[in-house]
Design a protein around this motif. Sequence first.
Motif, PDB file in Angstrom:
ATOM      1  N   LEU A  32       5.652  15.663  -1.178  1.00  0.00           N
ATOM      2  CA  LEU A  32       4.351  15.348  -1.267  1.00  0.00           C
ATOM      3  C   LEU A  32       3.464  13.657  -0.665  1.00  0.00           C
ATOM      4  O   LEU A  32       2.495  13.619  -0.278  1.00  0.00           O
ATOM      5  CB  LEU A  32       4.470  15.268  -3.290  1.00  0.00           C
ATOM      6  CG  LEU A  32       2.438  14.317  -3.202  1.00  0.00           C
ATOM      7  CD1 LEU A  32       1.624  15.676  -2.913  1.00  0.00           C
ATOM      8  CD2 LEU A  32       2.367  13.999  -4.582  1.00  0.00           C
ATOM      9  N   ILE A  33       4.752  12.761  -0.674  1.00  0.00           N
ATOM     10  CA  ILE A  33       4.411  11.400  -0.045  1.00  0.00           C
ATOM     11  C   ILE A  33       4.436  12.052   1.353  1.00  0.00           C
ATOM     12  O   ILE A  33       3.427  11.401   2.090  1.00  0.00           O
ATOM     13  CB  ILE A  33       5.561  10.539  -0.876  1.00  0.00           C
ATOM     14  CG1 ILE A  33       5.183  10.463  -1.575  1.00  0.00           C
ATOM     15  CG2 ILE A  33       5.555   8.997   0.327  1.00  0.00           C
ATOM     16  CD1 ILE A  33       6.392   9.470  -2.469  1.00  0.00           C
ATOM     17  N   ALA A  34       5.010  12.958   1.847  1.00  0.00           N
ATOM     18  CA  ALA A  34       5.215  13.787   3.702  1.00  0.00           C
ATOM     19  C   ALA A  34       3.580  13.785   3.575  1.00  0.00           C
ATOM     20  O   ALA A  34       3.398  14.069   5.017  1.00  0.00           O
ATOM     21  CB  ALA A  34       7.204  14.011   3.801  1.00  0.00           C
ATOM     22  N   SER A  35       3.586  14.562   2.728  1.00  0.00           N
ATOM     23  CA  SER A  35       1.987  15.346   2.894  1.00  0.00           C
ATOM     24  C   SER A  35       0.761  14.175   2.872  1.00  0.00           C
ATOM     25  O   SER A  35      -0.355  15.014   3.771  1.00  0.00           O
ATOM     26  CB  SER A  35       1.383  16.205   1.854  1.00  0.00           C
ATOM     27  OG  SER A  35       1.191  16.069   0.605  1.00  0.00           O
ATOM     28  N   ILE A  36       1.281  13.167   2.116  1.00  0.00           N
ATOM     29  CA  ILE A  36      -0.309  12.650   2.392  1.00  0.00           C
ATOM     30  C   ILE A  36       0.170  11.128   3.151  1.00  0.00           C
ATOM     31  O   ILE A  36      -1.147  10.748   3.763  1.00  0.00           O
ATOM     32  CB  ILE A  36      -0.084  11.572   0.782  1.00  0.00           C
ATOM     33  CG1 ILE A  36      -0.421  12.494  -0.372  1.00  0.00           C
ATOM     34  CG2 ILE A  36      -0.970  10.547   0.912  1.00  0.00           C
ATOM     35  CD1 ILE A  36      -0.007  11.494  -1.625  1.00  0.00           C
ATOM     36  N   THR A  37       1.327  10.828   3.951  1.00  0.00           N
ATOM     37  CA  THR A  37       1.548   9.558   4.550  1.00  0.00           C
ATOM     38  C   THR A  37       1.256  10.145   6.111  1.00  0.00           C
ATOM     39  O   THR A  37       2.075   9.521   7.145  1.00  0.00           O
ATOM     40  CB  THR A  37       2.857   8.483   4.190  1.00  0.00           C
ATOM     41  OG1 THR A  37       3.828  10.078   4.125  1.00  0.00           O
ATOM     42  CG2 THR A  37       1.950   8.096   3.176  1.00  0.00           C
ATOM     43  N   ALA A  87       1.246  -0.970   0.094  1.00  0.00           N
ATOM     44  CA  ALA A  87       0.160   0.007  -0.579  1.00  0.00           C
ATOM     45  C   ALA A  87       0.716   1.272  -0.028  1.00  0.00           C
ATOM     46  O   ALA A  87       0.668   2.169  -0.294  1.00  0.00           O
ATOM     47  CB  ALA A  87      -1.076  -0.110   1.058  1.00  0.00           C
ATOM     48  N   GLN A  88       2.276   1.204   0.771  1.00  0.00           N
ATOM     49  CA  GLN A  88       2.589   2.716   1.054  1.00  0.00           C
ATOM     50  C   GLN A  88       3.612   2.700  -0.565  1.00  0.00           C
ATOM     51  O   GLN A  88       3.707   3.270  -1.570  1.00  0.00           O
ATOM     52  CB  GLN A  88       3.796   1.834   1.642  1.00  0.00           C
ATOM     53  CG  GLN A  88       3.737   2.022   3.141  1.00  0.00           C
ATOM     54  CD  GLN A  88       2.894   3.335   3.521  1.00  0.00           C
ATOM     55  OE1 GLN A  88       2.852   4.731   3.055  1.00  0.00           O
ATOM     56  NE2 GLN A  88       1.607   2.895   4.060  1.00  0.00           N
ATOM     57  N   HIS A  89       3.585   1.026  -1.508  1.00  0.00           N
ATOM     58  CA  HIS A  89       4.584   1.399  -2.455  1.00  0.00           C
ATOM     59  C   HIS A  89       3.170   2.648  -3.374  1.00  0.00           C
ATOM     60  O   HIS A  89       3.658   2.861  -4.197  1.00  0.00           O
ATOM     61  CB  HIS A  89       4.633   0.439  -3.817  1.00  0.00           C
ATOM     62  CG  HIS A  89       5.647  -0.900  -2.802  1.00  0.00           C
ATOM     63  ND1 HIS A  89       5.169  -1.956  -2.604  1.00  0.00           N
ATOM     64  CD2 HIS A  89       6.718  -0.692  -1.350  1.00  0.00           C
ATOM     65  CE1 HIS A  89       6.429  -3.269  -2.136  1.00  0.00           C
ATOM     66  NE2 HIS A  89       6.946  -1.385  -0.683  1.00  0.00           N
ATOM     67  N   ALA A  90       2.480   1.853  -3.550  1.00  0.00           N
ATOM     68  CA  ALA A  90       0.785   2.164  -4.701  1.00  0.00           C
ATOM     69  C   ALA A  90       1.223   3.889  -3.481  1.00  0.00           C
ATOM     70  O   ALA A  90       0.790   4.891  -5.159  1.00  0.00           O
ATOM     71  CB  ALA A  90      -0.235   1.669  -3.834  1.00  0.00           C
ATOM     72  N   VAL A  91       0.832   4.470  -2.372  1.00  0.00           N
ATOM     73  CA  VAL A  91       0.676   6.055  -2.083  1.00  0.00           C
ATOM     74  C   VAL A  91       2.103   6.276  -3.396  1.00  0.00           C
ATOM     75  O   VAL A  91       1.990   7.773  -3.932  1.00  0.00           O
ATOM     76  CB  VAL A  91       1.166   5.774  -1.016  1.00  0.00           C
ATOM     77  CG1 VAL A  91       1.596   7.519  -0.547  1.00  0.00           C
ATOM     78  CG2 VAL A  91      -0.056   5.729   0.148  1.00  0.00           C
ATOM     79  N   ALA A  92       3.342   5.811  -2.956  1.00  0.00           N
ATOM     80  CA  ALA A  92       4.208   6.884  -3.704  1.00  0.00           C
ATOM     81  C   ALA A  92       4.325   6.632  -5.099  1.00  0.00           C
ATOM     82  O   ALA A  92       4.551   7.360  -5.658  1.00  0.00           O
ATOM     83  CB  ALA A  92       5.737   6.038  -3.884  1.00  0.00           C
ATOM     84  N   THR A  93       3.900   5.606  -5.648  1.00  0.00           N
ATOM     85  CA  THR A  93       4.180   5.431  -7.599  1.00  0.00           C
ATOM     86  C   THR A  93       2.537   6.365  -7.728  1.00  0.00           C
ATOM     87  O   THR A  93       2.523   7.174  -8.536  1.00  0.00           O
ATOM     88  CB  THR A  93       3.185   4.056  -7.765  1.00  0.00           C
ATOM     89  OG1 THR A  93       2.297   3.450  -7.033  1.00  0.00           O
ATOM     90  CG2 THR A  93       4.900   3.097  -7.432  1.00  0.00           C
ATOM     91  N   ALA A  94       1.597   6.617  -7.043  1.00  0.00           N
ATOM     92  CA  ALA A  94       0.727   7.198  -7.228  1.00  0.00           C
ATOM     93  C   ALA A  94       0.813   8.960  -7.422  1.00  0.00           C
ATOM     94  O   ALA A  94       0.377   9.945  -7.970  1.00  0.00           O
ATOM     95  CB  ALA A  94      -1.449   7.257  -7.004  1.00  0.00           C
TER      96      ALA A  94
END
Length: 350
Positions: free
Chosen positions: A337-342, A303-310
């Motif tokens: 951007l990823i940090a703002s999501i996760t 799921a973390q890979h998915a966040v990063a690739t999205a």
Amino acid sequence: MFLEHTVYAVEAEGRRITAVDAREARSGIERRFTAPVFIDCSGTAIVGILAGARTMFGQESHTQHGEMLAPDHGNHSHHGNTIFFRTRLADHPVAFPEVPWALDVAKDYANLSGQLEKPGTDNGPGPAAGAHRTFAPDVRRRMQLPNTHFWEYGQDLDPYTEAEHIRDHLLCAVYGTFSNVKTTEPQEYANLELDHLAFVPAQGEFHRYLGDYVLTETDIREHRSFDDAVVWNDGPFCLHYPGDENYDFRLRDWKWDTRDEQPYRIPFRCLYSADIDNLMMAGKHISVTHVAGSSTKFMGNGAQHAVATAAAAALCLKHDTSPRGIQGARMAELQDLIASITGKNLRKDA
């Protein structure tokens, strides 16, 4: 969103995919999807295989990457498929037909220990009959008892072309074992019945993409820092060793290596294809070795890979670039951007 679709063809021009063709399982309707960027989350690397991307398969040797858990010699053995099931005791006797075709697989095995207790809860005690009634637990590693997860087959077969055979073999193992329990101690288990049996196996291991970087066991153990880290992953190395001397649906051993129980980073270079410019991947088929993949494969990690690739796909559209084009000057933007999501800082000095 188009659910329950399977990709069966890919159209590409040079190093770019222009469209994927998918078939809906229930209706058989075929659809073509076009996009500037694609992310393969199938777990089978099917998009890349159809597009001609390089992949890795099986186990690398110890000398190839210096991994302590890797075998001395590389091979094509991989994690097999598993079938999950539940039994229960009814309030009346329950008949079960003769299944000689299943006993050819199950032989005399008569232990249903470790079955699913209920949906989402595994490792129940389960019935065991005859010589299989007693067994000694080993608390040094997780799941050393004969558990449902050990019902695995197909480690040396082609998971793409022999999936139905693997499933049928596992079904025979379950039906045959159930019959053995019922017949070995007919009075004790007269009321035993199958409550649930999955007809779709849990998929094991397929080809893995070759990215610009291949993550290894050593990278994970040493918590290597990467300038292009985009994912925090966690979890043990979970390795299956087939080869039970009596029953081919049982594992010879199972390793659950918890390492130091600290998270580790995944670089962005593991999440896009080395050969297809607009193809990324998320899940158990990212660019990792067999040993490293035994940790990165867990669903929470995927799921973390998915966040990063999205997030990377969004930047590819914003800047009209490829995943590889994000490397360098735009990497900080992707990490932020990823940090703002996760809520997790991915910078090298974090």
